[in-house]
Motif scaffolding. Structure first.
Motif, PDB file in Angstrom:
ATOM      1  N   PHE A  49      -1.232  -0.902  -0.267  1.00 40.65           N
ATOM      2  CA  PHE A  49      -0.823  -1.611  -1.478  1.00 40.65           C
ATOM      3  C   PHE A  49       0.324  -2.564  -1.154  1.00 40.65           C
ATOM      4  N   ASP A  50       0.387  -3.675  -1.855  1.00 37.69           N
ATOM      5  CA  ASP A  50       1.531  -4.582  -1.765  1.00 37.69           C
ATOM      6  C   ASP A  50       2.589  -4.156  -2.770  1.00 37.69           C
ATOM      7  N   LEU A  51       3.849  -4.198  -2.348  1.00 32.19           N
ATOM      8  CA  LEU A  51       4.929  -3.855  -3.267  1.00 32.19           C
ATOM      9  C   LEU A  51       5.159  -4.986  -4.260  1.00 32.19           C
ATOM     10  N   VAL A  52       5.213  -4.635  -5.539  1.00 22.78           N
ATOM     11  CA  VAL A  52       5.491  -5.595  -6.608  1.00 22.78           C
ATOM     12  C   VAL A  52       6.877  -5.349  -7.201  1.00 22.78           C
ATOM     13  N   MET A  53       7.199  -4.080  -7.445  1.00 24.65           N
ATOM     14  CA  MET A  53       8.499  -3.740  -8.037  1.00 24.65           C
ATOM     15  C   MET A  53       8.983  -2.402  -7.507  1.00 24.65           C
ATOM     16  N   ALA A  54      10.233  -2.364  -7.067  1.00 26.44           N
ATOM     17  CA  ALA A  54      10.923  -1.112  -6.762  1.00 26.44           C
ATOM     18  C   ALA A  54      11.764  -0.779  -7.978  1.00 26.44           C
ATOM     19  N   GLY A  55      11.503   0.360  -8.613  1.00 28.59           N
ATOM     20  CA  GLY A  55      12.066   0.603  -9.928  1.00 28.59           C
ATOM     21  C   GLY A  55      12.897   1.861 -10.049  1.00 28.59           C
ATOM     22  N   ASN A  56      13.943   1.782 -10.835  1.00 30.54           N
ATOM     23  CA  ASN A  56      14.803   2.910 -11.142  1.00 30.54           C
ATOM     24  C   ASN A  56      14.612   3.291 -12.613  1.00 30.54           C
ATOM     25  N   TYR A  68       0.290  -3.298  -5.762  1.00 32.25           N
ATOM     26  CA  TYR A  68      -0.848  -4.168  -6.112  1.00 32.25           C
ATOM     27  C   TYR A  68      -1.971  -3.953  -5.102  1.00 32.25           C
ATOM     28  N   CYS A  69      -3.179  -3.822  -5.621  1.00 35.14           N
ATOM     29  CA  CYS A  69      -4.342  -3.703  -4.754  1.00 35.14           C
ATOM     30  C   CYS A  69      -5.554  -4.295  -5.474  1.00 35.14           C
ATOM     31  N   GLU A  70      -6.245  -5.240  -4.817  1.00 30.83           N
ATOM     32  CA  GLU A  70      -7.420  -5.861  -5.428  1.00 30.83           C
ATOM     33  C   GLU A  70      -8.710  -5.485  -4.696  1.00 30.83           C
ATOM     34  N   ASP A  71      -8.603  -4.545  -3.768  1.00 27.99           N
ATOM     35  CA  ASP A  71      -9.797  -4.092  -3.050  1.00 27.99           C
ATOM     36  C   ASP A  71     -10.730  -3.361  -4.017  1.00 27.99           C
ATOM     37  N   PRO A  72     -11.998  -3.781  -4.169  1.00 30.33           N
ATOM     38  CA  PRO A  72     -12.909  -3.190  -5.173  1.00 30.33           C
ATOM     39  C   PRO A  72     -13.104  -1.692  -4.982  1.00 30.33           C
ATOM     40  N   TYR A  73     -13.253  -1.265  -3.742  1.00 28.46           N
ATOM     41  CA  TYR A  73     -13.458   0.174  -3.513  1.00 28.46           C
ATOM     42  C   TYR A  73     -12.221   0.967  -3.939  1.00 28.46           C
ATOM     43  N   GLN A  74     -11.048   0.505  -3.511  1.00 27.64           N
ATOM     44  CA  GLN A  74      -9.826   1.220  -3.873  1.00 27.64           C
ATOM     45  C   GLN A  74      -9.616   1.208  -5.389  1.00 27.64           C
ATOM     46  N   LYS A 129      -7.474   8.523 -12.028  1.00 24.67           N
ATOM     47  CA  LYS A 129      -6.712   8.395 -13.277  1.00 24.67           C
ATOM     48  C   LYS A 129      -5.428   7.582 -13.119  1.00 24.67           C
ATOM     49  N   MET A 130      -5.486   6.585 -12.243  1.00 27.99           N
ATOM     50  CA  MET A 130      -4.350   5.693 -12.026  1.00 27.99           C
ATOM     51  C   MET A 130      -4.517   4.355 -12.740  1.00 27.99           C
ATOM     52  N   GLY A 131      -5.604   4.185 -13.488  1.00 27.61           N
ATOM     53  CA  GLY A 131      -5.807   2.961 -14.246  1.00 27.61           C
ATOM     54  C   GLY A 131      -6.758   1.989 -13.581  1.00 27.61           C
ATOM     55  N   ASP A 132      -6.970   0.872 -14.250  1.00 30.73           N
ATOM     56  CA  ASP A 132      -7.924  -0.124 -13.775  1.00 30.73           C
ATOM     57  C   ASP A 132      -7.361  -1.038 -12.696  1.00 30.73           C
ATOM     58  N   GLY A 133      -6.045  -1.129 -12.588  1.00 28.31           N
ATOM     59  CA  GLY A 133      -5.445  -2.027 -11.615  1.00 28.31           C
ATOM     60  C   GLY A 133      -5.459  -3.466 -12.101  1.00 28.31           C
ATOM     61  N   PRO A 134      -5.111  -4.414 -11.255  1.00 24.58           N
ATOM     62  CA  PRO A 134      -4.747  -4.236  -9.844  1.00 24.58           C
ATOM     63  C   PRO A 134      -3.315  -3.774  -9.618  1.00 24.58           C
ATOM     64  N   PHE A 135      -2.518  -3.600 -10.730  1.00 22.39           N
ATOM     65  CA  PHE A 135      -1.148  -3.103 -10.605  1.00 22.39           C
ATOM     66  C   PHE A 135      -1.131  -1.610 -10.905  1.00 22.39           C
ATOM     67  N   TYR A 136      -0.525  -0.852 -10.020  1.00 22.47           N
ATOM     68  CA  TYR A 136      -0.510   0.614 -10.148  1.00 22.47           C
ATOM     69  C   TYR A 136       0.926   1.121 -10.097  1.00 22.47           C
ATOM     70  N   ILE A 137       1.226   2.064 -10.977  1.00 20.57           N
ATOM     71  CA  ILE A 137       2.567   2.651 -11.047  1.00 20.57           C
ATOM     72  C   ILE A 137       2.571   3.993 -10.322  1.00 20.57           C
TER      73      ILE A 137
END
Length: 428
Positions: free
Chosen positions: A169-176, A278-284, A292-300
């Motif tokens: 995955f690509d990092l989009v946000m490092a969050g506190n 972030y991940c846009e790979d169709p299989y992933q 149960k992580m959602g539809d993407g492409p952004f994952y928390i």
């Protein structure tokens, strides 16, 4: 790691500055972790260091010079002292941990530890932010490791980031995740809360006014080359971390800034941290939906806790055994935390540093400081302003009287110089 520590023939001998909440916890952790032994403990408040040793029920002696300290350690006792420079030079120590909240004093004893061949692990986030690039450079020259510690939010977030990147995955946000924020908290107003938590009043103020949050996220920015999208970050209120999808326009944010640091306020899990990948790979994407992580492409990805001293020992062991750092400022001073007025300030008024009455800190990108640089919060102690500054205004570096001979300013300049030549202009 536990079995590995049980198998080694020698002890990992630790000397430490700071006998407050973190120092007390780390001393205890050294007692319960295989192969660890704390050999020296220093605190400017000698009574606090003595109380720490007695609470841990370890045999100790109070020492005041280097020979006595080394003799005490050879006798198998914990050497307790007031001067952290002594602990930094302990012959037996493999690693020096700065668990204090000192900044100017740390500018003296942290380089000394490196000069004496100790690995240096920082649980002092403020000194880590101010001097980290220089100390990292010095550690490399000495053939030892410089590392931020695990357990505090920045270390725990870094592990989350390492994992999501490992997974592709690509990092989009490092969050506190911050529970409560009051920019105008001070060491008097915070007394009831600090007493409830057995915390130093200035330290508890720094937690509450957001300065500590900014420091931790600046450490992440400097390690991972992240931006803050706005001064102080956005920090929207939320009930749960899953609301990040709705509270941030992640696509626009990522396109405009690349990976960023930010936080949410008041959300569950309280005490947790998160990262967005972030991940846009169709299989992933199909599999993440199945998991149960959602539809993407952004994952928390989130973790519901950080355990401070309890988790710290892994990063310390890794630094000593593998010469590897969990987190260090590999990208220099990408971000810093700058002072803003907590109240109207008049010419001659004194700034009293982190967790004080006069100012709070906001994280900002250093690239945005070239025209009107602010004074870093790590230097905003015992300096006087030279002009009127209104409440919530940024305090310009040009409008404070700063003693050029201060140890912390000298080391801060060296830290800037070790990063980018252009950055030195801020305080030259």
């Amino acid at each position: 790691m536990r079995e590995r520590l049980r198998a080694i023939d020698t002890e990992i001998q630790v000397s430490m500055a700071g006998a407050g909440a973190m120092g007390r916890g780390l001393l205890h952790q050294c007692l319960v972790t295989p192969a660890f032994r704390c050999v020296a403990l220093a605190d400017i408040d000698l009574g606090a260091a003595i109380d720490c040793a007695e609470s841990a029920e370890v045999s100790y002696e109070v020492v005041s010079d280097l020979k006595s300290l080394n003799d005490c350690i050879q006798k198998g006792k914990l050497a307790v002292c007031q001067d952290a420079s002594l602990a930094a030079q302990a012959d037996a120590a493999d690693v020096f941990i700065d668990a204090s909240n000192a900044i100017e004093e740390a500018a003296r004893f942290c380089p000394l530890a490196l000069e004496h061949g100790k690995h240096l692990v920082m649980m002092n986030a403020e000194a880590d932010l101010a001097f980290g690039p220089y100390l990292m450079q010095q550690a490399a020259e000495q053939g030892v490791t410089y590392a931020s510690c695990d357990g505090d939010q920045h270390g725990v977030i870094k592990r989350l980031v390492d994992n999501l990147r490992l997974w592709g995955f690509d990092l989009v946000m490092a969050g506190n995740i911050k529970g409560y924020l009051d920019r105008y908290a001070n060491p008097t107003s915070i007394i009831p809360e600090a007493d409830k938590r057995n915390l130093d009043y200035h330290m508890c103020t720094a937690y509450t006014d957001g300065t500590k949050l900014g420091v931790e996220m600046a450490l992440l920015a400097n390690a991972l080359d992240l931006e803050t999208p706005v001064p102080g970050m956005h920090g929207p209120e939320a009930d749960h971390v899953q609301e990040v999808h709705d509270l941030f326009d992640l696509d626009t944010l990522w396109k405009e800034h690349g990976p960023v640091v930010d936080y949410i306020l008041g959300a569950e899990p309280n005490g947790g941290v998160f990262a967005v990948g972030y991940c846009e790979d169709p299989y992933q994407q199909r599999m993440m939906n199945y998991y149960k992580m959602g539809d993407g492409p952004f994952y928390i990805f989130y973790r519901p806790y950080h355990l401070c001293h309890v988790e710290a020992i892994d990063a310390i062991a890794t630094a000593v055994l593998d010469d590897r750092s969990l987190l260090q400022p590999e990208h220099g001073h990408v971000a810093d935390v700058y002072a803003y007025a907590k109240k109207d300030l008049e010419p001659g008024d004194r700034l009293d540093g982190i967790g004080g009455y006069a100012c709070y800190g906001l994280i900002e990108n250093r690239a945005d400081q070239e025209e009107h640089p602010g004074i870093p919060m790590t230097l905003a102690d015992d300096v006087r302003v030279t002009t009127k500054i209104e409440k919530d205004e940024k305090i310009p570096a040009s409008e404070v009287e700063l003693d050029e001979d201060r140890a912390d300013l000298r080391l801060y300049k060296k830290s800037l110089a070790s990063c980018q030549a252009s950055a030195v202009q801020t305080f030259s």
